[in-house]
Motif scaffolding. Structure first.
Motif, mmCIF file in Angstrom:
data_model
loop_
_atom_site.group_PDB
_atom_site.id
_atom_site.type_symbol
_atom_site.label_atom_id
_atom_site.label_comp_id
_atom_site.label_asym_id
_atom_site.label_seq_id
_atom_site.Cartn_x
_atom_site.Cartn_y
_atom_site.Cartn_z
ATOM 1 N N GLY A 116 42.867 -25.610 61.617
ATOM 2 C CA GLY A 116 41.684 -25.139 61.408
ATOM 3 C C GLY A 116 41.477 -24.112 59.988
ATOM 4 O O GLY A 116 42.268 -24.408 59.302
ATOM 5 N N VAL A 117 40.823 -23.060 59.888
ATOM 6 C CA VAL A 117 40.665 -22.498 58.453
ATOM 7 C C VAL A 117 42.045 -21.804 58.307
ATOM 8 O O VAL A 117 42.286 -21.464 57.289
ATOM 9 C CB VAL A 117 39.514 -21.438 58.587
ATOM 10 C CG1 VAL A 117 38.205 -22.167 58.645
ATOM 11 C CG2 VAL A 117 39.663 -20.419 59.804
ATOM 12 N N GLU A 118 42.722 -21.555 59.460
ATOM 13 C CA GLU A 118 44.062 -20.781 59.295
ATOM 14 C C GLU A 118 45.179 -21.727 58.430
ATOM 15 O O GLU A 118 46.164 -20.966 57.797
ATOM 16 C CB GLU A 118 44.737 -20.597 60.814
ATOM 17 C CG GLU A 118 45.393 -21.591 61.402
ATOM 18 C CD GLU A 118 44.274 -22.591 61.840
ATOM 19 O OE1 GLU A 118 44.722 -23.703 62.184
ATOM 20 O OE2 GLU A 118 43.200 -22.256 62.051
ATOM 21 N N ALA A 119 44.849 -23.063 57.948
ATOM 22 C CA ALA A 119 45.918 -23.563 57.421
ATOM 23 C C ALA A 119 45.536 -23.504 55.862
ATOM 24 O O ALA A 119 46.323 -24.099 55.302
ATOM 25 C CB ALA A 119 45.603 -25.144 57.691
ATOM 26 N N ARG A 120 44.311 -22.960 55.525
ATOM 27 C CA ARG A 120 44.299 -22.520 54.200
ATOM 28 C C ARG A 120 44.173 -21.165 53.669
ATOM 29 O O ARG A 120 44.013 -20.395 54.711
ATOM 30 C CB ARG A 120 42.762 -22.956 54.006
ATOM 31 C CG ARG A 120 42.910 -24.829 54.303
ATOM 32 C CD ARG A 120 41.364 -25.302 53.805
ATOM 33 N NE ARG A 120 40.228 -24.438 54.511
ATOM 34 C CZ ARG A 120 39.824 -24.982 55.604
ATOM 35 N NH1 ARG A 120 40.358 -26.166 56.285
ATOM 36 N NH2 ARG A 120 38.602 -24.529 56.377
ATOM 37 N N PRO A 121 44.745 -21.077 52.284
ATOM 38 C CA PRO A 121 44.826 -19.452 52.113
ATOM 39 C C PRO A 121 43.533 -18.700 52.009
ATOM 40 O O PRO A 121 43.422 -17.492 52.036
ATOM 41 C CB PRO A 121 45.246 -19.657 50.613
ATOM 42 C CG PRO A 121 45.837 -21.080 50.389
ATOM 43 C CD PRO A 121 44.905 -21.873 51.253
ATOM 44 N N GLY A 122 42.374 -19.584 51.830
ATOM 45 C CA GLY A 122 41.115 -18.623 51.872
ATOM 46 C C GLY A 122 40.812 -18.220 50.547
ATOM 47 O O GLY A 122 41.609 -18.246 49.705
ATOM 48 N N ALA A 123 39.458 -17.587 50.375
ATOM 49 C CA ALA A 123 39.109 -17.170 48.876
ATOM 50 C C ALA A 123 39.829 -15.990 48.474
ATOM 51 O O ALA A 123 40.293 -15.931 47.445
ATOM 52 C CB ALA A 123 37.567 -16.774 49.141
ATOM 53 N N GLY A 157 46.237 -13.471 58.428
ATOM 54 C CA GLY A 157 45.855 -14.804 58.291
ATOM 55 C C GLY A 157 44.220 -14.910 58.355
ATOM 56 O O GLY A 157 43.637 -14.026 58.549
ATOM 57 N N GLN A 158 44.155 -16.263 58.141
ATOM 58 C CA GLN A 158 42.676 -16.398 58.078
ATOM 59 C C GLN A 158 42.160 -16.680 59.634
ATOM 60 O O GLN A 158 43.009 -17.256 60.490
ATOM 61 C CB GLN A 158 42.265 -18.025 57.634
ATOM 62 C CG GLN A 158 42.554 -17.817 55.960
ATOM 63 C CD GLN A 158 41.427 -16.761 55.171
ATOM 64 O OE1 GLN A 158 40.361 -16.859 55.566
ATOM 65 N NE2 GLN A 158 42.002 -16.133 53.884
ATOM 66 N N HIS A 159 41.078 -16.491 60.165
ATOM 67 C CA HIS A 159 40.540 -16.674 61.414
ATOM 68 C C HIS A 159 39.030 -17.340 61.187
ATOM 69 O O HIS A 159 38.172 -16.648 60.452
ATOM 70 C CB HIS A 159 40.534 -15.571 62.442
ATOM 71 C CG HIS A 159 40.109 -14.045 61.753
ATOM 72 N ND1 HIS A 159 39.060 -13.565 62.134
ATOM 73 C CD2 HIS A 159 41.010 -13.313 60.686
ATOM 74 C CE1 HIS A 159 38.842 -12.502 61.071
ATOM 75 N NE2 HIS A 159 40.099 -12.324 60.695
ATOM 76 N N GLY A 160 38.517 -17.901 62.297
ATOM 77 C CA GLY A 160 37.209 -18.692 61.853
ATOM 78 C C GLY A 160 36.199 -17.957 62.521
ATOM 79 O O GLY A 160 36.068 -17.066 63.140
ATOM 80 N N THR A 161 34.901 -18.716 62.431
ATOM 81 C CA THR A 161 33.567 -18.106 62.831
ATOM 82 C C THR A 161 33.188 -18.703 64.017
ATOM 83 O O THR A 161 32.070 -18.362 64.730
ATOM 84 C CB THR A 161 32.511 -18.153 61.547
ATOM 85 O OG1 THR A 161 32.597 -19.540 61.215
ATOM 86 C CG2 THR A 161 32.953 -17.264 60.629
ATOM 87 N N GLY A 162 33.721 -19.761 64.611
ATOM 88 C CA GLY A 162 33.356 -20.617 65.849
ATOM 89 C C GLY A 162 33.949 -19.970 67.160
ATOM 90 O O GLY A 162 34.490 -18.658 67.158
#
Length: 314
Positions: free
Chosen positions: A116-123, A64-69
């Motif tokens: 956060g970003v995990e809720a979106r599929p990402g690029a 999954g996605q993980h953010g930069t903060g």
């Protein structure tokens, strides 16, 4: 269940967020306030299942996605500590989400989740995650509720190898998953695991066996349904189980915190299948792992193999 190879890896696309845990004497009334304990922060959500599986000998990977903060940094540190691979690079679109976990004295917990970003599929999206033929692929109902991510996961599931084992835990938001997404995932699922409350919401019945029967009729003929029933253990329906299902008891313990108990159950169940156990044997180990987990405070409290075996032997 239909014939498939024993899993050699757990690939989870279940979101990992930061858990902000606070112990409270009781939930505040609407508009009220309550003094809680100092907050603790750790990786939660999909992390708990991966950690449980990894601690019990199954290779695990996070897709999954993980953010930069700061939340993303904490998640990556916790993944590294458990030897779990993160297959996607950190997202540049923001930080990972978090969940406020309020734990009452009897161990019951209440959640408030901020995505956060995990809720979106990402690029790159799920296209960059080719699953292996012997993978166990885990999907969470939280992710199926997200407007962008849910349909993307449902479409990706349709591309899984026939021999991959699809494991779904719909979670507390089971009634909020869009029907088009839910139907697509249930049509492919191999193992559906949920607790008694969630089963009642999905089936529209508070009777355990009636709810299990209604749900099983929505699944593929060879799929296995696991209804987790707290201290009573779990009920297995479908697959190679008897027509009435099979009740598997759990060890008696004093519950301190139920956070992550279902995740411990699922992770150890899949790891036990990977070790060659049949579903009833795997369920017995999973029940024991969940029982041990609820005697500890925190989210990722699943035992490792040696500790679990000692607990079962005792």
């Amino acid at each position: 269940m239909r014939h498939r190879p024993n899993p050699t890896r757990l690939l989870s696309v279940g979101s990992i967020i930061a858990d902000i845990r606070i112990d409270v004497p009781a939930l505040p009334p609407r508009g009220g306030d309550v003094l809680g304990s100092p907050a603790t922060v750790s990786a939660g959500g999909g992390f708990n299942i991966l950690a449980a599986a990894a601690r019990n000998g199954l290779k695990a990977a996070f897709g999954g996605q993980h953010g930069t903060g700061p939340h993303g940094e904490r998640i990556r540190a916790d993944l590294v500590a458990e030897g779990i691979a993160a297959l996607m690079p950190p997202s540049r679109e923001g930080d990972s989400g978090f969940c406020v976990v309020l734990v009452e004295p009897d161990g019951e917990r209440t959640f408030i989740t901020s995505p956060g970003v995990e809720a979106r599929p990402g690029a790159a999206g799920l296209r960059s995650l080719p699953p292996g033929p012997a993978d166990a692929v885990f999907v969470s109902g939280y992710d199926l509720c997200y407007p962008e991510l849910g349909p993307a996961i449902a479409a990706w599931i349709a591309t899984l190898p026939a021999t991959a084992t699809l494991v779904l835990d719909p979670g507390p938001l089971v009634a909020d998953i869009p029907p088009s997404v839910s139907d697509a995932v249930l049509a492919r699922v191999d193992v559906l695991t949920l607790n008694r409350r969630e089963a009642g919401l999905l089936a529209g019945s508070d009777d355990l066996r009636e709810a299990a029967g209604r749900i099983a009729r929505r699944l593929p003929a060879a799929a296995l349904l696991i209804v987790r029933d707290g201290a009573a253990g779990c009920l297995l329906v479908g697959g190679d189980m008897p027509p009435a299902g099979l009740s598997v008891p759990a060890p008696a313990v004093r519950m301190v915190d139920s956070t992550g108990a279902g995740d411990a159950h699922t992770g150890v169940f899949v790891a036990s299948l990977a070790a060659g156990l049949d579903p009833p044997q795997a369920a017995r180990r999973a029940n024991a792992a969940a029982a041990l987990a609820v005697t500890r405070r925190g989210p990722a409290t699943a035992p490792g193999t040696a500790e679990l075996e000692a607990f079962i032997a005792a």
